[in-house]
Design an enzyme around this catalytic site. Sequence first.
Site, PDB file in Angstrom:
ATOM      1  N   GLY A 178       4.515  -3.208   6.635  1.00 23.44           N
ATOM      2  CA  GLY A 178       3.218  -3.119   6.316  1.00 23.44           C
ATOM      3  C   GLY A 178       2.451  -4.349   6.523  1.00 23.44           C
ATOM      4  O   GLY A 178       2.810  -5.272   6.068  1.00 23.44           O
ATOM      5  N   ASP A 200      -0.122  -5.248   5.354  1.00 26.08           N
ATOM      6  CA  ASP A 200      -0.781  -5.997   4.147  1.00 26.08           C
ATOM      7  C   ASP A 200       0.156  -6.582   3.305  1.00 26.08           C
ATOM      8  O   ASP A 200      -0.182  -7.703   2.825  1.00 26.08           O
ATOM      9  CB  ASP A 200      -1.190  -4.720   3.321  1.00 26.08           C
ATOM     10  CG  ASP A 200      -0.334  -3.512   3.060  1.00 26.08           C
ATOM     11  OD1 ASP A 200       0.636  -3.419   3.755  1.00 26.08           O
ATOM     12  OD2 ASP A 200      -0.185  -2.947   1.917  1.00 26.08           O
ATOM     13  N   ASP A 219       1.624  -5.919  -5.220  1.00 26.36           N
ATOM     14  CA  ASP A 219       0.377  -5.549  -4.661  1.00 26.36           C
ATOM     15  C   ASP A 219       0.180  -4.052  -5.241  1.00 26.36           C
ATOM     16  O   ASP A 219       0.878  -3.152  -4.690  1.00 26.36           O
ATOM     17  CB  ASP A 219       0.349  -5.540  -3.135  1.00 26.36           C
ATOM     18  CG  ASP A 219      -1.046  -5.245  -2.596  1.00 26.36           C
ATOM     19  OD1 ASP A 219      -1.842  -4.535  -3.194  1.00 26.36           O
ATOM     20  OD2 ASP A 219      -1.412  -5.783  -1.405  1.00 26.36           O
ATOM     21  N   THR A 273      -1.870  14.167 -26.425  1.00 30.09           N
ATOM     22  CA  THR A 273      -1.644  14.299 -25.129  1.00 30.09           C
ATOM     23  C   THR A 273      -2.015  13.155 -24.096  1.00 30.09           C
ATOM     24  O   THR A 273      -1.096  12.712 -23.366  1.00 30.09           O
ATOM     25  CB  THR A 273      -1.735  15.834 -24.654  1.00 30.09           C
ATOM     26  OG1 THR A 273      -1.284  16.900 -25.235  1.00 30.09           O
ATOM     27  CG2 THR A 273      -1.421  16.027 -23.178  1.00 30.09           C
ATOM     28  N   THR A 302      -2.760   2.185  -3.828  1.00 32.97           N
ATOM     29  CA  THR A 302      -2.206   3.680  -3.641  1.00 32.97           C
ATOM     30  C   THR A 302      -0.896   3.649  -3.907  1.00 32.97           C
ATOM     31  O   THR A 302      -0.068   4.531  -4.579  1.00 32.97           O
ATOM     32  CB  THR A 302      -2.512   4.400  -2.244  1.00 32.97           C
ATOM     33  OG1 THR A 302      -3.877   4.213  -2.139  1.00 32.97           O
ATOM     34  CG2 THR A 302      -2.029   5.810  -2.370  1.00 32.97           C
ATOM     35  N   ASP A 323      -9.730  -5.266   4.711  1.00 32.37           N
ATOM     36  CA  ASP A 323      -8.310  -4.429   4.386  1.00 32.37           C
ATOM     37  C   ASP A 323      -8.348  -3.164   4.050  1.00 32.37           C
ATOM     38  O   ASP A 323      -8.975  -2.680   3.310  1.00 32.37           O
ATOM     39  CB  ASP A 323      -7.659  -5.243   2.990  1.00 32.37           C
ATOM     40  CG  ASP A 323      -6.492  -4.609   2.344  1.00 32.37           C
ATOM     41  OD1 ASP A 323      -5.580  -4.111   3.036  1.00 32.37           O
ATOM     42  OD2 ASP A 323      -6.457  -4.487   1.089  1.00 32.37           O
ATOM     43  N   ASN A 362      -8.881   2.874  -0.434  1.00 26.32           N
ATOM     44  CA  ASN A 362     -10.329   2.199   0.120  1.00 26.32           C
ATOM     45  C   ASN A 362     -10.050   1.108   1.011  1.00 26.32           C
ATOM     46  O   ASN A 362      -9.023   0.653   1.326  1.00 26.32           O
ATOM     47  CB  ASN A 362     -10.486   1.390  -1.365  1.00 26.32           C
ATOM     48  CG  ASN A 362     -10.840   2.243  -2.623  1.00 26.32           C
ATOM     49  OD1 ASN A 362     -11.808   3.118  -2.298  1.00 26.32           O
ATOM     50  ND2 ASN A 362     -10.174   1.939  -3.623  1.00 26.32           N
TER      51      ASN A 362
END
Length: 256
Positions: free
Chosen positions: A107, A109, A129, A184, A132, A6, A11
């Site tokens: 896509g 995926d 999923d 913060t 990114t 994949d 990655n």
Amino acid sequence: MILAIDMGNTNIVLGGIDEEKTYFVERITTNQAKTDLEYAVNLKDILEIHQICPSQIEGAILSSVVPPLNITILKAVEKILGKKPLLVGSGMKTGINILMDNPKTVGSDMIVDAVAAIHEYPKPVIIVDMGTATTLSVVDKSGNYCGGVILPGLKVSLDSLSSKTAQLPYISLETPGKVIGKNTIDCMRSGIIYGNVDQIDGIIDRMEAELGEKVSVVATGGQARLIAPLCRHQIIYDDALLLKGLLILYRKNTAR
């Protein structure tokens, strides 16, 4: 055993899998500057670490959202296995009716995830999923892929927040103890983590309302382990979902 690959924007996940079990899952960085030989060395090292001989692998299949790297990865795998991998794409038999304006733009995926989810979980089902990008895909009770949602992933959101604001630092992603941060860093973590949690819960609510029924929800991807347990919807975490889908597609497209 087959080699399931994949390739995502951040990655590349490589897994050895068959109908009995998943033998290994490893991740390497997606890098468009690397050559097919460099990726071949990565693959060879992974197989050696897990004491797997290339002859034990009957074939390979690649799902990719980085088209410029497809040929590089295909050549790398062929160097090590001596077999040309399948590539998920137009013309591959999936067994799914894709109810989209242009099915070819979905896509690979997302389709592979849907193939596995239909096989593993009750329909209708929503697949979350988290890589990114975060995607939510919907499969209806008839097994049709009927659309979804694409959101910025956690890391993308966090990097954008840090890079666009002068006084906010780059931080690691961890679950804060409380929603109301006292410094913060905890405020940033709370905003990113719980913002995504409520975003996913809210979208699932809206999807169920459009479908007019309750759905199964399964989550996969690098960030899902962090987010899924915090959602109020019952979400099944399945880290190997895409690898399972690739195995199904490999069998479907190599059966004699």
